[in-house]
Design a protein around this motif. Structure first.
Motif, PDB file in Angstrom:
ATOM      1  N   VAL A 178       3.710  -5.510  -5.939  1.00 14.55           N
ATOM      2  CA  VAL A 178       2.774  -4.692  -6.724  1.00 14.55           C
ATOM      3  C   VAL A 178       2.383  -3.512  -5.837  1.00 14.55           C
ATOM      4  N   ALA A 179       2.647  -2.303  -6.294  1.00 14.51           N
ATOM      5  CA  ALA A 179       2.303  -1.127  -5.483  1.00 14.51           C
ATOM      6  C   ALA A 179       0.855  -0.724  -5.758  1.00 14.51           C
TER       7      ALA A 179
ATOM      8  N   ALA B  43       0.856  -1.190   0.000  1.00 13.78           N
ATOM      9  CA  ALA B  43       0.000   0.000   0.000  1.00 13.78           C
ATOM     10  C   ALA B  43       0.891   1.239   0.000  1.00 13.78           C
ATOM     11  N   VAL B  44       0.818   2.010  -1.072  1.00 16.70           N
ATOM     12  CA  VAL B  44       1.654   3.215  -1.179  1.00 16.70           C
ATOM     13  C   VAL B  44       0.737   4.439  -1.173  1.00 16.70           C
ATOM     14  N   SER B  45       0.742   5.120  -0.034  1.00 20.68           N
ATOM     15  CA  SER B  45      -0.154   6.275   0.126  1.00 20.68           C
ATOM     16  C   SER B  45       0.473   7.553  -0.409  1.00 20.68           C
TER      17      SER B  45
ATOM     18  N   SER C 202       5.378   4.530   3.503  1.00 22.42           N
ATOM     19  CA  SER C 202       5.062   3.564   2.449  1.00 22.42           C
ATOM     20  C   SER C 202       6.115   3.564   1.342  1.00 22.42           C
ATOM     21  N   TYR C 203       6.679   4.738   1.022  1.00 21.34           N
ATOM     22  CA  TYR C 203       7.774   4.756   0.033  1.00 21.34           C
ATOM     23  C   TYR C 203       8.967   3.965   0.576  1.00 21.34           C
ATOM     24  N   THR C 204       9.270   4.189   1.856  1.00 18.83           N
ATOM     25  CA  THR C 204      10.418   3.502   2.453  1.00 18.83           C
ATOM     26  C   THR C 204      10.196   2.000   2.407  1.00 18.83           C
TER      27      THR C 204
ATOM     28  N   ALA D 237       1.247  -5.590   2.245  1.00 20.27           N
ATOM     29  CA  ALA D 237       2.230  -5.008   3.170  1.00 20.27           C
ATOM     30  C   ALA D 237       1.846  -3.575   3.500  1.00 20.27           C
ATOM     31  N   LEU D 238       1.820  -3.274   4.792  1.00 17.44           N
ATOM     32  CA  LEU D 238       1.478  -1.928   5.257  1.00 17.44           C
ATOM     33  C   LEU D 238       2.688  -1.293   5.926  1.00 17.44           C
ATOM     34  N   GLY D 239       2.748   0.037   5.879  1.00 17.63           N
ATOM     35  CA  GLY D 239       3.953   0.749   6.324  1.00 17.63           C
ATOM     36  C   GLY D 239       3.972   1.159   7.793  1.00 17.63           C
TER      37      GLY D 239
END
Ligand code: SF4
Length: 257
Positions: free
Chosen positions: A63-64, A35-37, A42-44, A136-138
């Protein structure tokens, strides 16, 4: 990607590697939705998982996924351009969450709880649709210990977050590989590597929940006396002594005489 500060990169990467090993977060053949918010965490997470993937003995795919909740001004295009530049598979899901929130939210109630619930639902569905078995969550170490304290202080439950758990849909395994990484390592890492952090543009964007903010301040104050206080709180989650708690169901399971 070449990271600016090799030492900092290694520290974060090692923390993630340790979490993966401790909780068996990644297995052969996994297809992981990340999950890229558009935030630093999330970038890291995505970049670190990618750097590990390149050298990992197990094969897995990333997969983002980005959820556009419909807040006016949200720059999913900035996220997409960055991920494209770095060769990631990326999907942006446009939703009408903002309209739903405006319609359903009770006056005075939190934006975040309804917003996050809607987002989570779409993430599970999307992950499945994209053939991903994991999401995957950040969330990082600070999120874990702040949640632990919030639940104890204001909810009356002994609960934090799980580094690995099966989602409510019974299909997707949620993983949190940044569990051992402190936020203070992520902030400079994201900044020095110029991750294009975007604002979510919601009405409460950037205003940390007041109670969470108080937990941050409390932890900061305690750290002046004990620099390892957050680590200690995290360790407590892995060192539970059920016989010394008051949960009667737990005592029954543990057969306390
Ligand atoms: S900060 Fe904004 S985007 Fe994030 S969960 Fe809360 S309402 Fe939603």
């Amino acid at each position: 990607m070449e990271f600016v500060d090799e030492k900092r990169y290694r520290k974060i990467k090692n923390g993630v590697g340790r979490a993966i090993a401790d909780f068996n977060l990644i297995e052969e053949g996994d297809r992981i939705a990340v999950a890229v918010s558009g935030g630093k965490d999330s970038y890291t997470l995505l970049h670190i998982l990618e750097s590990l993937r390149r050298r990992a003995p197990v094969k897995y795919e990333l997969v983002a996924l980005t959820i556009d909740s419909g807040y006016p001004g949200f720059r999913s295009d900035v996220i997409a351009a960055h991920l494209r530049e770095h060769g990631f598979t990326h999907h942006v899901e446009a939703t009408t969450h903002y309209d739903i929130i405006r319609e359903k939210r009770r006056p005075g109630s939190s934006y975040c709880s309804i917003c996050a619930r809607l987002k989570r639902g779409v993430l599970y569905t999307l992950a499945q649709k994209m053939g991903c078995n994991k999401l995957a969550l950040g969330h990082h170490l600070d999120d874990f210990v702040e949640t632990l304290l919030l639940n104890q202080f204001f909810v009356g439950t002994l609960k934090a977050m799980a580094p690995r758990m099966l989602a409510d849909n019974g299909e997707t395994t949620v993983i949190r590989p940044l569990v051992y990484v402190e936020e203070r390592k992520i902030i400079p890492f994201a900044r020095e590597n110029r991750f294009p952090v975007v604002c979510c543009c919601c009405p409460v964007c950037g205003k940390a929940d007041i109670q969470r903010k108080r937990m941050k301040e409390l932890l900061k104050a305690l750290e002046r006396e004990n620099p390892f206080v957050k680590r200690s709180l995290l360790r407590s989650l892995a060192n539970v002594q059920p016989r010394h708690l008051l949960d009667r169901e737990l005592q029954r399971v543990c057969a306390v005489p």
